[in-house]
Write a protein that holds these residues in place. Structure first.
Motif, mmCIF file in Angstrom:
data_model
loop_
_atom_site.group_PDB
_atom_site.id
_atom_site.type_symbol
_atom_site.label_atom_id
_atom_site.label_comp_id
_atom_site.label_asym_id
_atom_site.label_seq_id
_atom_site.Cartn_x
_atom_site.Cartn_y
_atom_site.Cartn_z
ATOM 1 N N TYR A 264 145.407 77.449 23.264
ATOM 2 C CA TYR A 264 146.834 77.805 23.848
ATOM 3 C C TYR A 264 146.472 78.786 25.088
ATOM 4 O O TYR A 264 146.974 78.473 26.103
ATOM 5 C CB TYR A 264 147.695 78.814 23.007
ATOM 6 N N ASN A 265 145.578 79.767 24.759
ATOM 7 C CA ASN A 265 145.363 80.580 25.874
ATOM 8 C C ASN A 265 143.975 81.287 25.684
ATOM 9 O O ASN A 265 144.065 82.409 24.741
ATOM 10 C CB ASN A 265 146.534 81.731 26.051
ATOM 11 N N LYS A 266 142.940 81.121 26.403
ATOM 12 C CA LYS A 266 141.807 81.726 25.860
ATOM 13 C C LYS A 266 141.581 83.210 26.141
ATOM 14 O O LYS A 266 140.745 84.206 25.447
ATOM 15 C CB LYS A 266 140.426 81.173 26.796
ATOM 16 N N GLU A 267 142.626 83.787 26.996
ATOM 17 C CA GLU A 267 142.619 85.211 27.225
ATOM 18 C C GLU A 267 143.229 86.103 25.736
ATOM 19 O O GLU A 267 142.909 87.229 25.670
ATOM 20 C CB GLU A 267 143.586 85.627 28.286
ATOM 21 N N LEU A 268 143.707 85.274 24.914
ATOM 22 C CA LEU A 268 144.321 85.918 23.777
ATOM 23 C C LEU A 268 143.185 86.457 22.923
ATOM 24 O O LEU A 268 142.993 87.388 22.150
ATOM 25 C CB LEU A 268 145.141 84.885 23.041
ATOM 26 N N LEU A 269 141.947 85.906 23.012
ATOM 27 C CA LEU A 269 140.664 85.885 22.232
ATOM 28 C C LEU A 269 140.100 87.419 22.628
ATOM 29 O O LEU A 269 139.047 87.663 22.201
ATOM 30 C CB LEU A 269 139.604 84.814 22.130
ATOM 31 N N ASP A 270 140.530 87.844 23.802
ATOM 32 C CA ASP A 270 139.828 89.124 24.335
ATOM 33 C C ASP A 270 140.555 90.275 23.750
ATOM 34 O O ASP A 270 140.159 91.410 23.794
ATOM 35 C CB ASP A 270 140.167 89.035 26.098
ATOM 36 N N GLU A 301 126.026 80.021 10.152
ATOM 37 C CA GLU A 301 125.289 79.160 9.266
ATOM 38 C C GLU A 301 126.371 78.155 8.719
ATOM 39 O O GLU A 301 126.177 77.282 7.961
ATOM 40 C CB GLU A 301 124.839 79.983 8.170
ATOM 41 N N TYR A 302 127.771 78.310 8.564
ATOM 42 C CA TYR A 302 128.625 77.741 8.130
ATOM 43 C C TYR A 302 129.433 76.929 8.922
ATOM 44 O O TYR A 302 130.382 76.107 8.748
ATOM 45 C CB TYR A 302 129.803 78.767 7.124
ATOM 46 N N LEU A 303 129.558 77.275 10.403
ATOM 47 C CA LEU A 303 130.411 76.662 11.293
ATOM 48 C C LEU A 303 129.852 75.242 11.670
ATOM 49 O O LEU A 303 130.789 74.269 11.763
ATOM 50 C CB LEU A 303 130.345 77.374 12.632
ATOM 51 N N ASP A 304 128.688 74.957 11.390
ATOM 52 C CA ASP A 304 128.089 73.683 11.350
ATOM 53 C C ASP A 304 128.514 72.725 10.621
ATOM 54 O O ASP A 304 128.582 71.377 10.550
ATOM 55 C CB ASP A 304 126.706 73.595 11.494
ATOM 56 N N LEU A 305 129.208 73.204 9.199
ATOM 57 C CA LEU A 305 129.603 72.286 8.307
ATOM 58 C C LEU A 305 130.934 72.169 8.312
ATOM 59 O O LEU A 305 131.673 71.053 7.638
ATOM 60 C CB LEU A 305 129.574 73.071 6.903
ATOM 61 N N LEU A 306 131.735 72.590 9.383
ATOM 62 C CA LEU A 306 133.061 72.167 9.857
ATOM 63 C C LEU A 306 133.273 71.056 10.757
ATOM 64 O O LEU A 306 132.406 70.922 11.519
ATOM 65 C CB LEU A 306 133.798 73.418 10.395
ATOM 66 N N PRO A 307 134.326 70.411 10.955
ATOM 67 C CA PRO A 307 134.759 69.251 11.768
ATOM 68 C C PRO A 307 134.744 70.079 13.125
ATOM 69 O O PRO A 307 135.222 71.392 13.108
ATOM 70 C CB PRO A 307 136.144 68.937 11.549
ATOM 71 N N ASP A 308 134.331 69.343 13.910
ATOM 72 C CA ASP A 308 134.287 69.970 15.552
ATOM 73 C C ASP A 308 135.702 70.316 15.903
ATOM 74 O O ASP A 308 135.875 71.461 16.652
ATOM 75 C CB ASP A 308 133.915 68.692 16.496
ATOM 76 N N GLU A 309 136.884 69.804 15.335
ATOM 77 C CA GLU A 309 138.216 70.401 15.802
ATOM 78 C C GLU A 309 138.466 71.611 15.312
ATOM 79 O O GLU A 309 139.409 72.502 15.802
ATOM 80 C CB GLU A 309 139.090 69.381 15.422
ATOM 81 N N LEU A 310 137.734 72.155 14.305
ATOM 82 C CA LEU A 310 137.947 73.572 13.795
ATOM 83 C C LEU A 310 137.134 74.533 14.296
ATOM 84 O O LEU A 310 137.344 75.846 14.112
ATOM 85 C CB LEU A 310 137.673 73.534 12.165
ATOM 86 N N VAL A 311 136.151 74.179 15.009
ATOM 87 C CA VAL A 311 134.956 75.074 15.541
ATOM 88 C C VAL A 311 135.325 75.845 17.052
ATOM 89 O O VAL A 311 135.645 75.252 18.050
ATOM 90 C CB VAL A 311 133.539 74.549 15.666
ATOM 91 N N PRO A 312 135.745 77.139 16.931
ATOM 92 C CA PRO A 312 136.001 77.598 18.203
ATOM 93 C C PRO A 312 134.898 77.919 19.209
ATOM 94 O O PRO A 312 133.809 78.030 18.553
ATOM 95 C CB PRO A 312 136.776 79.113 17.954
ATOM 96 N N GLU A 313 135.070 77.974 20.465
ATOM 97 C CA GLU A 313 134.091 77.905 21.279
ATOM 98 C C GLU A 313 133.590 79.379 21.408
ATOM 99 O O GLU A 313 132.472 79.916 21.542
ATOM 100 C CB GLU A 313 134.480 77.546 22.796
ATOM 101 N N ASN A 314 134.514 80.270 21.158
ATOM 102 C CA ASN A 314 134.364 81.719 21.157
ATOM 103 C C ASN A 314 134.639 82.434 20.166
ATOM 104 O O ASN A 314 135.930 82.856 20.182
ATOM 105 C CB ASN A 314 134.788 82.411 22.466
ATOM 106 N N PRO A 315 134.025 82.646 19.014
ATOM 107 C CA PRO A 315 134.385 83.118 17.555
ATOM 108 C C PRO A 315 134.877 84.627 17.940
ATOM 109 O O PRO A 315 134.405 85.094 18.751
ATOM 110 C CB PRO A 315 133.221 82.896 16.658
ATOM 111 N N ILE A 316 135.689 85.006 17.194
ATOM 112 C CA ILE A 316 136.132 86.297 17.071
ATOM 113 C C ILE A 316 135.380 87.414 16.350
ATOM 114 O O ILE A 316 135.297 86.899 15.128
ATOM 115 C CB ILE A 316 137.802 86.573 16.749
ATOM 116 N N GLU A 317 135.019 88.130 16.797
ATOM 117 C CA GLU A 317 134.379 89.435 15.993
ATOM 118 C C GLU A 317 135.269 90.404 15.452
ATOM 119 O O GLU A 317 135.640 91.391 16.343
ATOM 120 C CB GLU A 317 133.049 90.010 16.512
ATOM 121 N N PHE A 318 135.825 90.272 14.538
ATOM 122 C CA PHE A 318 136.675 91.388 13.863
ATOM 123 C C PHE A 318 136.423 92.760 13.806
ATOM 124 O O PHE A 318 135.197 92.958 13.236
ATOM 125 C CB PHE A 318 137.304 90.765 12.515
ATOM 126 N N LYS A 319 137.162 93.637 14.085
ATOM 127 C CA LYS A 319 136.762 95.122 14.067
ATOM 128 C C LYS A 319 136.966 95.669 12.631
ATOM 129 O O LYS A 319 135.957 96.746 12.238
ATOM 130 C CB LYS A 319 137.775 95.966 15.022
#
Length: 381
Positions: A264-270, A301-319
Motif C-alpha cells: 500500500y505504502n512503503k513509507e509506513l514501514l519506516d 531461516e523461515y521466510l524461505d519456507l513462505l510463498p513469495d506473496e507473503l515475503v516482504p521486501e523490507n521486514p520490520i524489526e519490532f522494538k
C-alpha cells in the motif's frame, strides 16, 4: 448470521470518512467606466478545522454539497469601490486531507482552528480589465478523513484489537467473537500516573489483498498514515478468515500484515513498530508463543519456507515483542509501559534530529562567503 451482517453494513454506512464537494468563489463586481470605479472582489471559500464536526454532519447539513461565496458588489456613483462579496466558511473536522478531483493535494487541517483557502473570489472590474470582473475559482474537492493518533493497532479481524483497546484505555468499542466487529475507527486514550496521555486507534481489520482495496482495504490503510507508531496485534494461534481461505500461522500472519502495508505504502514501514501476541490464555498458547519467538529471532531461516506473496521486501524489526491476553489482562501493563517508552524515545530522537538540522543551518550560514568592500584607490595629484 445474516442479520448480524446487515447490522454491520448499516452501521458502517452511517460512518463517513470521505466526501466530494463543489466549491466556488464569488464573481467580482462590475466597474464603473465613466467614473473609474472599481468593482468589489468576490468572496473566498475557506475550510476551517472545527471541534465536534464530522464529515457526516457536513453531509447531512449540506446534502447538495455545494458551497458558494458571495459576489462582489458593483461600483456605483454612491460607492465607487464596490464592497467584497461574502466569505463562505466550511466547518470541517480535524484530520482532513483536501485534494482536487484530479489528485492534487491542496493541504491538510490537523488541529482545531487550522484554515485553508480552497477557492478564491474573482477580481472586480477596473481600468486594466476594461471594468469587467473575473469569475471566482471553481473546484470539485475531495475531503478525506485520516485518523490522527499516537498508536495505530494493526491486525486481522478477530485478533483481539478491540478487547485490547478497552484494556489499554477507557474506550468502549464493540466486542464480539466474530470477524469485522470493528467497522469504523475507534479512539482511546491511555492515561499515565504523571498525566501523560497517549491516543490509540483501533482500526477495521485487514484481510489479504487490502492494498488492492479488498474488504475495507483503503478505508483502513489510509488511517495509519498519520499515526506515529504501529502496534501489530496477532493471535498466537494464527488466523483464518473463513473455511474458504487459507489458514495462516502467527508467523505468517505477521509477515502478511507487513506485506500489505508495504504494497500500500512503503513509507509506513519506516514507522517504529511494536508487536503484541494475543490470546496467551488459550490452551497450548505457551508452546506456540515460544515457536513464534524463535521464528521472529531468526526470520531469514523461515521466510524461505513462505510463498513469495507473503515475503516482504523490507521486514520490520519490532522494538518490543510482548505476549499478552487482552481477555485476562496478562501482559497489558507491560505493554502500556513499552508504548510510553517507545514514544518517548522517538520524541528524543526527533528533538536531536531537529537540533542537528538547526546547528547545520547555523554552520552553513557562518561560513557563507562575505563580499569584500572594494579597495579605495588614492590618486596622486
Amino acid at each position: 448470521m445474516v442479520w448480524c451482517c446487515r447490522v454491520l453494513l448499516r452501521k458502517y454506512g452511517n460512518y463517513v470518512d470521505n466526501l466530494r464537494v463543489l466549491v466556488k468563489g464569488g464573481s467580482g463586481g462590475m466597474g464603473l467606466p465613466r467614473l473609474g470605479g472599481e468593482g468589489g472582489k468576490g468572496g473566498d471559500v475557506w475550510m476551517v478545522a472545527t471541534k465536534d464536526v464530522t464529515l457526516k454532519s457536513v453531509k447531512d447539513r449540506f446534502p447538495n454539497k455545494r458551497f458558494l461565496a458571495g459576489v462582489g458588489h458593483n461600483s456605483s456613483v454612491y460607492e465607487l469601490k464596490g464592497t467584497h462579496g461574502e466569505t463562505c466558511q466550511i466547518d470541517v473536522p480535524t484530520g482532513i486531507t483536501i485534494t482536487t478531483d484530479d489528485g492534487f493535494k491542496i493541504g491538510e487541517l490537523d488541529k482545531e482552528g487550522d484554515r485553508i483557502l480552497v477557492a478564491g473570489g474573482g477580481h472586480g472590474g477596473r481600468f486594466k480589465t476594461n471594468f469587467l470582473p473575473s469569475q471566482g475559482q471553481k473546484r470539485i474537492l475531495r475531503l478525506d478523513m485520516k485518523l490522527i493518533a499516537d498508536i495505530g493497532l494493526v491486525g486481522f479481524p478477530n485478533a483481539g484489537k478491540s478487547s485490547l483497546l478497552s484494556k489499554l484505555s477507557h474506550a468502549t468499542p464493540q466486542i464480539a467473537d466474530y470477524a469485522f466487529t470493528t467497522v469504523k475507527p475507534e479512539l482511546g486514550t491511555i492515561m499515565y500516573a504523571d498525566y501523560k496521555q497517549i491516543s490509540v486507534a483501533d482500526l477495521p481489520g485487514l484481510i489479504e489483498g487490502a492494498h488492492m482495496n479488498r474488504g475495507m482495504g483503503h478505508k483502513f490503510l489510509k488511517h495509519i498514515e498519520r499515526t506515529k507508531q504501529l502496534l501489530f496485534v496477532v493471535d498466537v494461534a494464527g488466523f483464518q478468515l473463513s473455511s474458504n481461505t487459507l489458514y495462516r500461522t502467527a508467523f505468517e500472519t505477521v509477515q502478511l500484515l507487513i506485506k500489505e502495508l508495504e504494497l500500500y505504502n512503503k513509507e509506513l514501514l519506516d514507522k517504529p513498530a511494536l508487536l503484541a501476541v494475543n490470546k496467551l490464555d488459550l490452551p497450548n498458547a505457551e508452546d506456540k508463543w515460544q515457536e513464534l519467538l524463535k521464528q521472529l529471532e531468526n526470520p531469514k531461516e523461515y521466510l524461505d519456507l513462505l510463498p513469495d506473496e507473503l515475503v516482504p521486501e523490507n521486514p520490520i524489526e519490532f522494538k518490543h515483542i510482548l505476549p499478552i491476553s487482552a481477555a485476562t489482562g496478562q501482559g497489558v501493563e507491560a505493554l502500556i509501559s513499552c508504548i510510553r517508552k517507545s514514544l518517548d524515545q522517538q520524541a528524543d530522537l526527533d528533538i536531536k534530529a531537529l537540533s542537528q538540522e538547526r546547528l547545520q543551518s547555523l554552520h552553513t550560514e557562518s561560513y557563507r562567503p562575505v563580499k569584500k568592500a572594494p579597495k579605495l584607490v588614492r590618486h596622486k595629484h
